[in-house]
Write a protein that holds these residues in place. Sequence first.
Motif, PDB file in Angstrom:
ATOM      1  N   LEU A  51      81.337  50.288  -2.569  1.00 57.42           N
ATOM      2  CA  LEU A  51      82.114  51.048  -2.537  1.00 57.42           C
ATOM      3  C   LEU A  51      81.584  52.518  -1.612  1.00 57.42           C
ATOM      4  CD1 LEU A  51      82.330  49.626  -6.163  1.00 57.42           C
ATOM      5  CD2 LEU A  51      83.954  50.466  -4.429  1.00 57.42           C
ATOM      6  N   GLU A  52      80.111  52.222  -1.780  1.00 60.53           N
ATOM      7  CA  GLU A  52      79.361  53.664  -0.869  1.00 60.53           C
ATOM      8  C   GLU A  52      79.014  54.135   0.928  1.00 60.53           C
ATOM      9  OE1 GLU A  52      75.861  54.025  -3.866  1.00 60.53           O
ATOM     10  OE2 GLU A  52      76.553  54.670  -5.238  1.00 60.53           O
TER      11      GLU A  52
ATOM     12  N   THR B 154      73.473  48.208   2.652  1.00 60.62           N
ATOM     13  CA  THR B 154      72.603  48.612   2.365  1.00 60.62           C
ATOM     14  C   THR B 154      71.366  49.305   3.086  1.00 60.62           C
ATOM     15  OG1 THR B 154      70.712  46.309   2.604  1.00 60.62           O
ATOM     16  CG2 THR B 154      72.021  46.720   0.451  1.00 60.62           C
ATOM     17  N   GLY B 155      71.752  49.480   4.755  1.00 67.12           N
ATOM     18  CA  GLY B 155      70.485  49.843   5.365  1.00 67.12           C
ATOM     19  C   GLY B 155      69.581  48.775   5.746  1.00 67.12           C
ATOM     20  N   GLN B 156      69.737  47.283   5.487  1.00 64.25           N
ATOM     21  CA  GLN B 156      68.184  46.823   5.774  1.00 64.25           C
ATOM     22  C   GLN B 156      68.569  46.673   7.091  1.00 64.25           C
ATOM     23  OE1 GLN B 156      68.994  44.305   2.345  1.00 64.25           O
ATOM     24  NE2 GLN B 156      67.066  44.218   2.749  1.00 64.25           N
ATOM     25  N   ARG B 157      69.966  46.024   8.013  1.00 63.18           N
ATOM     26  CA  ARG B 157      70.073  45.983   9.512  1.00 63.18           C
ATOM     27  C   ARG B 157      71.480  46.754   9.838  1.00 63.18           C
ATOM     28  NH1 ARG B 157      70.544  40.592  10.660  1.00 63.18           N
ATOM     29  NH2 ARG B 157      71.170  40.840  12.225  1.00 63.18           N
ATOM     30  N   LYS B 158      71.816  46.614  11.037  1.00 62.67           N
ATOM     31  CA  LYS B 158      72.539  47.419  11.727  1.00 62.67           C
ATOM     32  C   LYS B 158      73.771  46.583  12.367  1.00 62.67           C
ATOM     33  CE  LYS B 158      70.027  51.825  13.258  1.00 62.67           C
ATOM     34  NZ  LYS B 158      69.791  52.500  14.410  1.00 62.67           N
TER      35      LYS B 158
ATOM     36  N   VAL C 150      75.200  45.221  -5.035  1.00 61.71           N
ATOM     37  CA  VAL C 150      76.180  44.941  -3.998  1.00 61.71           C
ATOM     38  C   VAL C 150      77.848  45.639  -3.703  1.00 61.71           C
ATOM     39  CG1 VAL C 150      77.475  43.294  -2.372  1.00 61.71           C
ATOM     40  CG2 VAL C 150      74.933  42.482  -3.533  1.00 61.71           C
ATOM     41  N   TYR C 151      78.228  45.512  -4.710  1.00 58.21           N
ATOM     42  CA  TYR C 151      79.295  46.168  -5.142  1.00 58.21           C
ATOM     43  C   TYR C 151      79.455  47.775  -4.748  1.00 58.21           C
ATOM     44  CZ  TYR C 151      82.231  42.514  -7.202  1.00 58.21           C
ATOM     45  OH  TYR C 151      83.332  40.986  -7.658  1.00 58.21           O
TER      46      TYR C 151
ATOM     47  N   ALA D 119      88.711  42.484  -2.448  1.00 52.27           N
ATOM     48  CA  ALA D 119      90.340  43.213  -1.289  1.00 52.27           C
ATOM     49  C   ALA D 119      89.409  44.473  -0.644  1.00 52.27           C
ATOM     50  CB  ALA D 119      90.090  43.402  -2.683  1.00 52.27           C
ATOM     51  N   LEU D 120      88.391  44.578  -0.683  1.00 54.10           N
ATOM     52  CA  LEU D 120      88.156  46.014  -0.295  1.00 54.10           C
ATOM     53  C   LEU D 120      87.124  46.145   0.883  1.00 54.10           C
ATOM     54  CD1 LEU D 120      87.367  49.293  -0.791  1.00 54.10           C
ATOM     55  CD2 LEU D 120      84.539  48.465  -1.826  1.00 54.10           C
ATOM     56  N   GLY D 121      88.167  46.098   1.898  1.00 56.05           N
ATOM     57  CA  GLY D 121      88.180  45.929   4.032  1.00 56.05           C
ATOM     58  C   GLY D 121      86.890  47.273   4.395  1.00 56.05           C
ATOM     59  N   ILE D 122      86.252  46.719   5.188  1.00 55.93           N
ATOM     60  CA  ILE D 122      85.862  48.009   6.366  1.00 55.93           C
ATOM     61  C   ILE D 122      87.518  48.534   7.427  1.00 55.93           C
ATOM     62  CG2 ILE D 122      84.051  47.044   5.817  1.00 55.93           C
ATOM     63  CD1 ILE D 122      84.620  45.597   8.761  1.00 55.93           C
ATOM     64  N   HIS D 123      88.480  47.536   7.503  1.00 52.02           N
ATOM     65  CA  HIS D 123      89.241  48.394   8.276  1.00 52.02           C
ATOM     66  C   HIS D 123      90.567  48.483   7.822  1.00 52.02           C
ATOM     67  CE1 HIS D 123      91.330  49.324  11.842  1.00 52.02           C
ATOM     68  NE2 HIS D 123      92.828  47.853  11.452  1.00 52.02           N
ATOM     69  N   HIS D 124      90.779  46.638   7.510  1.00 56.70           N
ATOM     70  CA  HIS D 124      92.134  46.125   6.980  1.00 56.70           C
ATOM     71  C   HIS D 124      92.235  47.266   4.684  1.00 56.70           C
ATOM     72  CE1 HIS D 124      92.441  43.155   9.612  1.00 56.70           C
ATOM     73  NE2 HIS D 124      93.725  43.018   8.991  1.00 56.70           N
ATOM     74  N   HIS D 125      93.509  47.786   4.673  1.00 58.95           N
ATOM     75  CA  HIS D 125      93.220  48.693   3.905  1.00 58.95           C
ATOM     76  C   HIS D 125      94.920  49.070   2.769  1.00 58.95           C
ATOM     77  CE1 HIS D 125      89.329  50.851   5.684  1.00 58.95           C
ATOM     78  NE2 HIS D 125      89.044  50.464   4.234  1.00 58.95           N
TER      79      HIS D 125
END
Length: 302
Positions: free
Chosen positions: A96-97, A285-289, A91-92, A201-207
């Motif tokens: 990260l990717e 993982t690309g299983q849903r959008k 999952v990590y 700690a790894l946000g999609i917007h907040h960094h």
Amino acid sequence: MIKRTIYFSNPARLSIKLDQLLVQNKETGEERQVPVEDIGFVILDHPQLTYTHAVLQKLSANNCSVMVCDDKHLPAALIHPFQGNTIQNQVYRNQLEASMPLQKQLWQQTIKAKITNQALLLERLGKDGTSLKRFATQVKSGDTTNMEARAAKVYWYRLFELDSFRRERFGPAPNDQLNYGYAVLRAAVARALAGSGLLPALGIHHHNKYNAFCLADDIMEPYRPFVDNIVYGLWEAGDIDTYLSQENKMRLLEVLTCDIAINKMTSPLMVGLSQTTSSLVQCFTGQRKTVKYPKIPSAYAA
């Protein structure tokens, strides 16, 4: 099963025995015990609380979030488990990717869901949410036109109908009530993220490099109006004074069990959070959008 939230505001000694949290009141000597597996949150809010290392270790192993309050009785620290999922390493890596376009799309969904819930809450309170619903349809990938801020300006004015109100971390009431409710919500989101194996700690917007809960701050956005609803109720009832009372803290803790609706299914907020974070894992993982975000349910909004 809905996990229990335990709030300690009196001098007490906490220890562990046979997977039970033992609580001894230092003033009366009274003892009681709670199965650790039933606990989801512990809030430590008294300077004369003492606890063993085993308490923190056992609670963390049970994916329990522990919030430590400061001398002003406000949340000062959050302890959450490192290992909450059996496939955490995978999952990590997926998290990260995650590509930048995917992160921007996820943020677009997040802000649309937040503004939609703000509109629903205004309408539930008999106020006009029309413009906010329009704003929600105009959110672009990555919210490049900052529709979140434009909606917030309208939302706060219409919610409290005060020209002088500004949403601030250290502002006057009801900011302190909102801040406390959001801190509780943030802890709940961080717990759900850890349970799904994600890095909070790894946000999609907040960094912000100094923020250990960037992803929690992202994912909690559509959930904020549930806190706002409780604070508005206190505000309307005239129960907000110049300080944050213990009674109001207990009322704000109820946000963890309030009803939310995901895909027209109503459930307690703590249960819904797990659906949201699990769907986020599937997006990585690309299983849903799309992320499963809540809406204020119709029965709740009646």
